[in-house]
Design a protein around this motif. Structure first.
Motif, short mmCIF file in Angstrom:
data_model
loop_
_atom_site.label_atom_id
_atom_site.label_comp_id
_atom_site.label_asym_id
_atom_site.label_seq_id
_atom_site.Cartn_x
_atom_site.Cartn_y
_atom_site.Cartn_z
N GLN A 161 0.81 -1.22 0.00
CA GLN A 161 0.00 0.00 0.00
C GLN A 161 0.84 1.28 0.00
N ASP A 162 1.94 1.26 -0.79
CA ASP A 162 2.78 2.44 -0.96
C ASP A 162 3.49 2.91 0.30
N ASN A 163 3.47 2.11 1.33
CA ASN A 163 4.32 2.42 2.48
C ASN A 163 5.74 2.04 2.08
N TYR A 164 6.70 2.67 2.69
CA TYR A 164 8.08 2.25 2.42
C TYR A 164 8.95 2.44 3.65
N ILE A 165 10.05 1.72 3.61
CA ILE A 165 11.02 1.84 4.68
C ILE A 165 12.36 2.05 3.99
N GLU A 166 13.14 3.00 4.51
CA GLU A 166 14.36 3.37 3.79
C GLU A 166 15.56 3.48 4.73
N PRO A 167 16.39 2.44 4.80
CA PRO A 167 17.63 2.54 5.57
C PRO A 167 18.62 3.49 4.87
N HIS A 168 19.47 4.10 5.67
CA HIS A 168 20.43 5.08 5.15
C HIS A 168 21.77 4.91 5.84
N ILE A 169 22.83 4.92 5.07
CA ILE A 169 24.18 4.89 5.62
C ILE A 169 24.98 5.97 4.93
N ARG A 170 25.74 6.74 5.73
CA ARG A 170 26.63 7.75 5.16
C ARG A 170 27.97 7.64 5.85
N TYR A 171 29.02 7.68 5.06
CA TYR A 171 30.36 7.66 5.62
C TYR A 171 31.12 8.86 5.08
N TYR A 172 31.86 9.54 5.96
CA TYR A 172 32.58 10.74 5.56
C TYR A 172 33.96 10.73 6.20
#
Lengths: 84, 445
Positions: free
Chosen positions: B342-353
């Motif tokens: 039903q157009d729900n979403y889950i979005e993991p995020h990783i950032r390295y600097y």
């Protein structure tokens, strides 16, 4: 015109030539890539936009601009704050 | 063909109730009346994106930021985007001095009070309180021959800072709009009017509200300050250039390459940052105000790709930045959006600097050695690694409305780039890690 100046001028001319040739190659190379207009069903989705969540991106840019020594890349360098 | 299910009415009444509750709560937070009828609303043909974010460092700075952005698309595909941002900052910020085995006393930037730092603690100035208001407008319109033109401006004000900016961008589509080349220019003028004035660089912080001989305030009284000032305010100018190539690879994949150049000229010091001057035993003798070069040129190379899998989207980007302060940095950023039902979403995020130190960065100065032309102990200019891990959950609310929640953890690891720590400094942690939490609620309607 001194030899050095001539060299610089030649270098500039050849740099422009190299840049032009590179751009033409890139563009002609790119012309074999891509899709027809009727194949854009997935690309046209909001979530496939390069910056799909502009407010998240703006907030993140502000945080990382304030806390790290780099900025810009995706867009302009940002700033507009004292950021302590 | 849409691979993702079209929005369906929520079947589970509990879920529906939860959504409704969350929406009401968020709308209340964001000050939005969700029940405004579209046909009575003069802003009905506008689309609004709003966000409320809290950024909180453990034992240090906390900031809250609210954004409301409105977008109107006109009949000839012209787009007007207006955005207002408000933020408030409070808490403690590292002042640049090193920790000591004894209590340290500093004068606040205004010169009006003192603050004490416990023994063996990183000196933090807890007198910061700031609010900022920012407004920006952007106009984008298609031109003939597949050109798109955009122009915008922004204004930002906090009590000690003013920023004015303007930008323009031109893009041209080639090859059935599969290839886009763009070029942009942005100019900014920033004025800083620090509390207590602009310190004479690399002069000592003064104590006990010392009288600055020979200088007088508006009433003719002798000025008292915690520094020798050279001006009330100063400014800087920024020129940014941005060149981009966007290419559709196939039905599922798009890539972008950007090069940006930025030149900043003017007052680039942080007026509140100090450097400790230590003796051979590592004991602080005095504090000097920092001094950075008066210009900085940055080059950034940025690449991004998005790939649409059957039920998920990968967004991967990389940036390399280098500048004439000899800072080099690498940034890798990955988002992976997984579509649920039903157009729900889950979005993991990783950032390295990761960044290398500016050539004038040093954690402290040593008594008896020549004071360099430029020096800063601001850890943000030192060797450092950071990472961010986060997760976002988004859900549609019907009729084009949607909501999202984001929670992230940000960790900074400043590193020693080879400075020895004499005497008692050996016992001090000059490169303290920083942990922060970012929480955000977004609502679009």
């Amino acid at each position: 015109m001194s030899k050095a100046k001539q060299m610089i001028k030649m270098n500039k001319t050849s740099m422009i030539k190299v840049a032009t040739v590179t751009a033409v190659i890139l563009l002609s190379g790119c012309s074999s890539l891509g899709v027809e207009p009727w194949q854009r069903d997935l690309l046209a989705k909001d979530e496939m936009a390069l910056t799909a969540a502009p407010l998240d991106a703006a907030l993140d840019d502000h945080i990382y601009f304030s806390k790290e020594a780099s900025s810009g890349g995706r867009g302009f360098g940002g700033g507009g704050c004292g950021c302590n | 063909m849409q691979l993702i299910q079209s929005p369906m009415p929520a079947q589970n009444s509990n879920k529906k109730a939860l959504k409704s509750l969350l929406t009401t709560a968020t709308c209340a937070l964001l000050g939005v009346n969700a029940s405004v009828e579209a046909n009575t609303n003069p802003l009905a043909d506008w689309k609004f994106d709003t966000a409320l974010m809290v950024y909180s460092e453990v034992n240090r700075v906390s900031a809250a930021e609210a954004i409301i952005a409105g977008t109107k698309t006109f009949k000839n595909d012209e787009i007007l985007n207006l955005k207002v941002t408000l933020d408030a900052l409070t808490g403690a910020s590292a002042n640049g001095a090193v920790g000591q085995p004894n209590v340290q006393t500093f004068t606040s930037p205004s010169g009006g009070s003192n603050y004490r730092v416990d023994a063996n603690k990183t000196p933090l100035d807890d007198t910061f309180k700031d609010t900022r208001a920012q407004a920006s407008a952007q106009w984008t319109q298609p031109l003939a021959n597949n050109y798109t033109w955009s122009v915008g401006g922004n204004f930002s004000k906090e009590f000690d800072y003013l920023s004015l900016g303007a930008n323009t961008n031109i893009a041209k589509d080639f090859n059935k709009k599969n290839t886009t080349l763009s070029a942009g220019l942005a100019l900014a003028y920033d004025q800083i009017k620090p509390s207590g004035g602009i310190a004479d660089p690399l002069t000592p912080m003064l104590f006990g509200n010392e009288v600055i001989s020979g200088t007088y305030d508006d009433e003719g009284g002798e000025n008292r300050s915690n520094k020798v000032t050279i001006a009330n305010s100063d400014n800087k100018n920024t020129v940014d250039l941005l060149f981009g190539l966007t290419q559709v690879i196939n039905r599922r994949m798009i890539v972008q390459f950007n090069y940006s150049f930025s030149h900043i000229n003017g007052y680039l010091n942080d007026p509140y940052k100090l450097l400790s001057v230590i003796n051979n035993n590592g004991l602080t003798q005095q504090y000097l105000y920092e001094n950075r070069p008066g210009s900085r040129s940055k080059h950034a190379f940025f690449a991004q790709t998005k790939y649409h899998f059957a039920h998920s989207i990968l967004d991967a980007s990389y940036r390399y930045m280098t500048d004439d302060w000899h800072i080099h940095s690498h940034t890798v950023d990955l988002h992976y959006r997984m579509n649920l039902s039903q157009d729900n979403y889950i979005e993991p995020h990783i950032r390295y600097y990761t960044q290398t130190a500016a050539d004038f960065y040093q954690p402290f100065l040593q008594e008896g050695s020549t004071v360099p032309e430029f020096a800063s102990a601001d850890y943000r200019l030192g060797d450092m690694d950071t990472y961010t891990v986060g997760i976002k959950y988004g859900m549609p609310l019907g009729s084009g409305k949607s909501m999202a929640f984001r929670l992230e953890y940000y960790h900074q690891t400043p590193k020693n780039s080879g400075f020895s720590q004499p005497g008692v400094l050996a016992e001090q942690n000059l490169y303290e890690n920083i942990d922060a939490v970012i929480a955000q609620v977004s609502y679009s309607f």
